[in-house]
Design an enzyme around this catalytic site. Structure first.
Site, PDB file in Angstrom:
ATOM      1  N   ASP B  33      49.602  57.923  11.080  1.00 48.95           N
ATOM      2  CA  ASP B  33      49.951  56.988  10.002  1.00 48.95           C
ATOM      3  C   ASP B  33      50.464  57.735   8.776  1.00 48.95           C
ATOM      4  O   ASP B  33      50.922  57.137   7.823  1.00 48.95           O
ATOM      5  CB  ASP B  33      48.713  56.168   9.586  1.00 48.95           C
ATOM      6  CG  ASP B  33      48.226  55.303  10.729  1.00 48.95           C
ATOM      7  OD1 ASP B  33      49.081  54.772  11.456  1.00 48.95           O
ATOM      8  OD2 ASP B  33      46.999  55.176  10.894  1.00 48.95           O
ATOM      9  N   HIS B  34      50.353  59.033   8.803  1.00 53.39           N
ATOM     10  CA  HIS B  34      50.689  59.842   7.628  1.00 53.39           C
ATOM     11  C   HIS B  34      51.603  60.957   8.066  1.00 53.39           C
ATOM     12  O   HIS B  34      51.141  62.074   8.316  1.00 53.39           O
ATOM     13  CB  HIS B  34      49.396  60.409   6.995  1.00 53.39           C
ATOM     14  CG  HIS B  34      49.629  61.046   5.667  1.00 53.39           C
ATOM     15  ND1 HIS B  34      50.014  62.349   5.501  1.00 53.39           N
ATOM     16  CD2 HIS B  34      49.530  60.548   4.418  1.00 53.39           C
ATOM     17  CE1 HIS B  34      50.136  62.639   4.224  1.00 53.39           C
ATOM     18  NE2 HIS B  34      49.849  61.576   3.538  1.00 53.39           N
TER      19      HIS B  34
END
Lengths: 131, 170
Positions: B33-34
């Site tokens: 997600d990052h």
């Protein structure tokens, strides 16, 4: 070390510890109200002053400790006469004159000025020199 | 549960210096997600800076706690400085070196260096600095009373120290 030299070094310490600009750190500036210091910053300032000036700062010597928790010193949110006497005796580097007219504990942060720190350092350096 | 953001303590000079490592892995879900793919922008899985700060906080916190035989509840009080020149991608090892700058009954200040080690060639590069302040909360200035048991240094920390071969002071 002259008072101006001490002030300049204290200014550097406060810029570093509080992330403020040099022109904000005036002699009259209050650490809490004007420079945004929080309680943990007092510890940081003490550490940095020790490193800068080479002396030890015992807990409770530069900033007050335990006054707020002592029933003799605080009543109904105000510092008592005994509390004021204790503060003035233990912390001659800070000027409590204005605070005495309305000694609300919540406003004690206004007493801690840059000038007060310079007074403290000046006295400590004098003690070290005379030791 | 406490997230552990270091994998192993590799060096400990009691009360002075601690070195710890963290292997960044694609098995860690948050990396996906990052940053995830967005439109035409491809995914960029890197460890968030906030977690790199936490890794240094755990490294330096263990150093400070160990020096006081884990009697004190040492908590992170202030991030004095945090710089990082480049991202930490999966597959590299982060090496944290924490040194005590000052320590007394009320707390400690530490300085920290962040390095990336590339396991492909063994090269290491200094990429950042993280300076921290810790407070021993039982010596706090507000007079607040905390639980007696040391909730900061729990079982996971002890396991980490044991598996790293670090003796836990009794």
């Amino acid at each position: 070390m002259t008072r101006d030299e001490i002030f300049s070094k204290v200014q550097d310490v406060l810029e570093d510890a509080l992330g403020v600009d040099e022109d904000e750190v005036t002699p009259e500036a209050t650490l809490v109200g004007d420079l945004g210091a929080e309680s943990i910053d007092f510890l940081d300032i003490a550490f940095k002053l020790e490193q800068t000036f080479g002396f030890k700062i015992p807990q409770g010597e530069m900033f007050p400790e335990g006054v707020a928790q002592d029933d003799r010193f605080v009543e109904n949110g105000k510092v008592t006469e005994a509390g004021l006497a204790e503060l003035e005796q233990k912390m001659p580097h800070f000027d409590f004159t204005g605070f005495k007219s309305n000694p609300e504990l919540a406003k004690i942060g206004n007493v801690f000025t840059v000038n007060g720190l310079v007074n403290y350092v000046e006295r400590k350096l004098g003690e070290t020199a005379n030791a | 549960m406490r997230w552990m953001w270091i994998d192993r303590v590799t060096e400990l000079d009691e009360g002075k210096r601690l070195v710890a490592i963290k292997n960044v892995s694609l098995a860690e879900e948050h990396l996906h997600d990052h940053f995830a793919t967005s439109g035409d922008t491809p995914a960029l899985p890197v460890m968030p800076m906030s977690l790199i700060i936490e890794g240094m906080a755990q490294s330096a916190g263990i150093l400070v706690g160990h020096a006081q035989a884990f009697r004190e509840k040492v908590i992170l009080a202030k991030v004095s400085k945090a710089t990082l020149d480049c991202e930490a991608p999966a597959g590299i090892t982060i090496r944290y070196t924490a040194t005590v700058e000052r320590m007394d009954a009320s707390g400690a200040s530490t300085k920290g260096i962040v390095e990336y080690v590339d396991p492909a060639n063994g090269h290491s590069e200094e990429v950042g600095a993280i300076d921290l302040m810790f407070a021993n909360i039982d010596h706090n200035r507000a007079g607040v009373v905390f639980p007696e048991h040391n909730f900061v240094f729990g079982e996971q920390f002890k396991t980490l120290l044991r598996t790293s071969g670090v003796e836990i002071p009794s």
